[in-house]
Structures are given as structure tokens and as C-alpha cells.
Design an enzyme around this catalytic site. Structure first.
Site, PDB file in Angstrom:
ATOM      1  N   SER A 183       0.800  -1.228   0.000  1.00 29.15           N
ATOM      2  CA  SER A 183       0.000   0.000   0.000  1.00 29.15           C
ATOM      3  C   SER A 183       0.835   1.282   0.000  1.00 29.15           C
ATOM      4  CB  SER A 183      -0.945  -0.004   1.195  1.00 29.15           C
ATOM      5  OG  SER A 183      -0.244  -0.233   2.390  1.00 29.15           O
ATOM      6  N   HIS A 211      -5.434  -3.911  -2.231  1.00 30.68           N
ATOM      7  CA  HIS A 211      -5.175  -2.911  -3.271  1.00 30.68           C
ATOM      8  C   HIS A 211      -5.119  -3.515  -4.673  1.00 30.68           C
ATOM      9  CE1 HIS A 211      -4.631   0.835  -1.099  1.00 30.68           C
ATOM     10  NE2 HIS A 211      -4.016   0.143  -0.148  1.00 30.68           N
ATOM     11  N   LYS A 242     -12.220  -0.348  -0.908  1.00 32.39           N
ATOM     12  CA  LYS A 242     -11.376   0.424  -1.823  1.00 32.39           C
ATOM     13  C   LYS A 242     -12.026   0.455  -3.199  1.00 32.39           C
ATOM     14  CE  LYS A 242      -7.423   0.179   1.116  1.00 32.39           C
ATOM     15  NZ  LYS A 242      -6.711  -0.812   1.907  1.00 32.39           N
TER      16      LYS A 242
HETATM   17  C1  LIG Z   1      -6.756  -1.000   3.339  1.00 33.73           C
HETATM   18  C2  LIG Z   1      -6.119  -2.304   3.592  1.00 33.73           C
HETATM   19  C3  LIG Z   1      -6.702  -3.256   4.427  1.00 33.73           C
HETATM   20  C4  LIG Z   1      -7.927  -2.941   5.241  1.00 33.73           C
HETATM   21  O1  LIG Z   1      -9.077  -2.875   4.478  1.00 33.73           O
HETATM   22  P1  LIG Z   1     -10.358  -2.099   5.076  1.00 33.73           P
HETATM   23  O2  LIG Z   1     -11.484  -2.680   4.330  1.00 33.73           O
HETATM   24  O3  LIG Z   1     -10.135  -0.647   4.842  1.00 33.73           O
HETATM   25  O4  LIG Z   1     -10.412  -2.424   6.538  1.00 33.73           O
HETATM   26  C5  LIG Z   1      -6.090  -4.486   4.548  1.00 33.73           C
HETATM   27  N1  LIG Z   1      -4.952  -4.770   3.888  1.00 33.73           N
HETATM   28  C6  LIG Z   1      -4.348  -3.880   3.081  1.00 33.73           C
HETATM   29  C7  LIG Z   1      -3.101  -4.248   2.369  1.00 33.73           C
HETATM   30  C8  LIG Z   1      -4.896  -2.619   2.921  1.00 33.73           C
HETATM   31  O5  LIG Z   1      -4.286  -1.726   2.143  1.00 33.73           O
END
Ligand SMILES: *Cc1c(COP(=O)(O)O)cnc(C)c1O
Length: 394
Positions: A183, A211, A242
Site C-alpha cells: 500500500s 489494493h 477500496k
Molecule cells: C486497506 C487495507 C486493508 C484494510 O481494508 P479495510 O477494508 O479498509 O479495513 C487491509 N490490507 C491492506 C493491504 C490494505 O491496504
């Protein structure tokens, strides 16, 4: 009120201020869009994870409203008591079909999907082999599992194999776990090699595709699809927060593993399920991925255009291979200043420094989406150039 008992917390915050690490929350006034209003200022938004622009898609809004009219605003219980609605089951079925796996279970967030799953499937006698840059939710799951955690250097398959060799003869189960797309750097895990190691050393292979879902693979099917590794990754986690545009997380695996998580994943058992509107929104989003493949194509077209623009200007975009594109700055204070001045000039790109990224590797992070127009991206590049020159980053 024994306020004195909490004074240490205020002291900690004061320390953050002194170190220049205090972060004021930016307030979004209106919808999450490529051109959005934060803190009273209209800016080109390069900070959301709204990859496909689905947060405001008319079809998704309509389906959410319909679900509220038909099913109300809340589910009223945890999944295992009275809170499993038809929509939740339909969503899980849809996700499993989309990802071409036996089954899927939806959690309240990607965070709880990771933390709840790792904790449930691995125990104190087991081992977790984890990329050092894996997401915080994986790290928390690992800690909660009480397993022994062995980290390997970022994307270093040789380092990973060394760890696996050192565990030869150990009795416990082994879980090899990695983010699909990282990320902060936007680079992609070396999944084919890791899968091979997992097979050779008898590990459970798990990937967090937060992602990558909606971004990589056919119609956004994720990293496993991107590398054609169907059937060789035991557990895939994805997020609905996301690219899918709403909220939630999911785990894809075998029927048996999903049923096990229904019985043992603590967030599933002890936290209320999604409101029907969220489940309906997500269902509509997965339909859309197949109906409108041009969304993912546009995301990549914009990504290529913006990345090319940044490198033509002379910015260092690190190891990025995806729409997450850092602009490396080095010094944390300078990164935060860069971000602040960009914002004043009309571009919102978050500054990120230690401890989120290693010391000396501070950056601003940009994420383009499918819904940015070419004009918005061109304007963003102009502003990045002007501010970058002013601060001698260029
Ligand atoms: C954003 C993210 C999460 C968490 O996801 P949410 O649905 O926002 O709780 C988990 N793993 C990674 C790699 C992320 O970037």
C-alpha cells in the site's frame, strides 16, 4: 472525573506536535470524487482508494437506497445469531463466483478479515512467514494467533526460503502470507515464486489483495488472476472498501475453510453484520466489474499517463507498478511540507513519513482513479512541477 489519569495521553499528543508528526484530519465536504472539497478548498484528489470511482456510481447508490426501502437500515445482529440476511449470502456467492473459488465469507472490513482469519486458522504451535511490509491488520492477526512470526525482507524470495529452511523439521503448521499490492510503494508481490515456495515447503499460502482487487487481473479479479495462479493460493483476502467503493472485507477459500471461519473467526461471531445497503452496494459493484470492463481499463490508462508525466518531470516514483504511485522525497518534514503546499495549490496528496515508511524514505503518495479526467491529471502534474521546483525536490 479523574482527568489526571489520562494526562499522559495529552502529553503524548503534545510530543507528536513537537516532533512535527501531529496529523490534523482533513475533512471531506461532499462526495469522494476526483475533484473534491476538503477543508473548504476544492482540490484534485490523489488520496482516495476509490480506484474505479464507485463511491458515487449511480447504479450503486440506487441499489443501496432500494435495499434500505426493502430491508431497513441495519441487520440487527451478528451473522451467527439473527444477522445473516439473504443479501449477505448473495454477496458471498457473487464474490466466490467472481474470484473462481469454492467459497467466500464477508467481514465488516478488510482489517477484520485479515486479523480474524489469521487468528482463527493458526495457533501457538505454528509459524507465520510474513513479508516485512505486510499490512497492520495482518500483523495484528499474527500477534493474536500467538504463533511464532518470522519476517522476511520485502519481496525477497531468497530470504523467504532461508526462513523456511530454518523451520525444517518443526512440527507446527506454516502460513506464508503477503500483501498482493503493497500500500505504500505500489509494488506487486512476487506471487508465482512465493506460491512455489509454499508448495515446496508445505505452507498454507495466503494473500491480502486489498489494493489489487478491482485493479489487477481480468476485470479486477486480483493478483491470483493476474499471475494465472488459480487453485494454488489457499486463502485470498480482499476489501470492499477500496475499489468496490463501500465497506467491508472478504476471505475466499475452500468450502471447509469458509465454514470453519463461520464458526471460529471472532469478528464474524462477535460483531454485527453489514447493513443491507452495504451488502446491496457491494453486490452491484461486482456486477459492474463484469458489465463495465472499461472502468479497469481507464484506471490503467490514467495510471500510465500520470506515471509517465511524473517521471518525465524527473520525480522518483520508487518501485511502483500500480495506480499507487509514491513521489519520493526522503526527509519526512519536507514530505509533509510538500503535501501542505500542494494542497494550498490545489492537489491533495498525503505526505507519509516514519513510522509508516522507513526513516529517510518519506514521500507523498498519489493514487489516480478511473474517473480522473485527462485535464485534471495534467493540471495535477503542473502543480506538482511548480511546487516540486519551489521546494527543490525537482
Ligand atoms: C486497506 C487495507 C486493508 C484494510 O481494508 P479495510 O477494508 O479498509 O479495513 C487491509 N490490507 C491492506 C493491504 C490494505 O491496504
Amino acid at each position: 472525573m479523574a482527568k489526571i489519569q489520562l494526562q499522559y495521553l495529552s502529553d503524548e499528543v503534545a510530543k507528536l506536535r513537537e516532533q512535527g508528526l501531529y496529523q490534523k484530519l482533513r475533512i471531506l465536504e461532499g462526495e469522494q470524487r476526483p475533484l473534491a472539497r476538503f477543508d473548504g478548498r476544492e482540490v484534485i484528489n490523489l488520496s482516495s482508494n476509490n480506484y474505479l470511482g464507485l463511491t458515487t456510481h449511480p447504479k450503486l447508490k440506487r441499489r443501496a437506497l432500494e435495499a434500505i426501502e426493502r430491508f431497513g437500515v441495519g441487520s440487527g445482529a451478528v451473522r451467527t445469531i439473527a444477522g445473516t440476511m439473504t443479501l449477505h449470502m448473495e454477496l458471498e456467492k457473487k464474490i466466490a463466483e467472481f474470484k473462481q473459488v469454492e467459497g467466500a465469507v464477508v467481514f465488516q472490513s478488510g482489517f477484520t478479515a485479515n486479523a480474524g482469519t489469521v487468528q482463527a486458522i493458526i495457533g501457538p504451535d505454528d509459524f507465520i512467514i510474513s513479508d516485512e511490509l505486510n499490512h497492520a491488520s495482518i500483523i495484528d492477526g499474527c500477534r493474536l494467533s500467538k504463533a511464532q512470526i518470522r519476517r522476511f525482507p520485502h519481496k525477497d524470495c531468497g530470504g523467504c526460503e532461508k526462513v523456511l529452511q530454518s523451520l525444517t523439521g518443526q512440527k507446527g503448521r506454516k502460513l506464508l502470507i503477503t500483501d498482493g499490492v503493497f500500500s505504500m510503494d505500489g509494488d506487486i508481490a512476487p506471487l508465482p515464486q512465493l506460491v512455489e515456495l509454499a508448495e515446496r515447503y508445505g505452507c498454507i499460502m495466503m494473500i491480502d489483495d486489498a489494493h489489487a482487487s478491482g485493479v489487477l487481473g481480468r476485470n479486477g479479479r486480483g493478483t491470483v488472476d493476474h499471475f494465472s495462479l488459480h487453485g494454488r493460493v489457499d486463502i485470498q483476502v480482499g476489501t470492499l472498501s477500496k475499489a468496490i467503493g463501500a465497506l467491508g472485507g472478504y476471505v475466499c477459500s475452500t468450502h471447509g475453510a469458509i465454514e470453519f471461519l463461520y464458526h471460529r473467526a471472532r469478528p464474524f461471531l462477535f460483531s454485527t453484520s453489514h447493513p443491507p445497503s452495504v451488502a446491496a452496494t457491494c453486490l452491484a459493484a461486482f456486477e459492474l466489474l463484469d458489465e463495465e470492463p472499461q472502468l479497469v481499463a481507464k484506471l490503467w490508462e490514467n495510471t500510465r499517463f500520470f506515471k509517465r508525466g511524473l517521471s518525465n518531470l524527473g520525480f522518483d516514483t520508487g518501485a511502483s507498478e500500480t495506480p499507487i504511485t509514491p513521489v519520493m522525497v526522503g526527509d519526512a518534514a519536507l514530505a509533509h511540507q510538500f503535501s501542505r503546499e500542494l494542497f494550498e495549490a490545489g492537489v491533495f496528496a498525503q505526505g507519509i513519513g516514519y513510522p509508516t515508511v522507513p526513516q529517510g524514505k518519506a514521500r507523498i503518495r498519489t493514487i489516480v482513479t478511473a474517473s480522473h479526467t485527462r485535464e485534471e491529471l495534467e493540471r495535477a502534474l503542473e502543480i506538482l512541477e511548480t511546487v516540486g521546483k519551489k521546494l527543490h525536490i525537482l
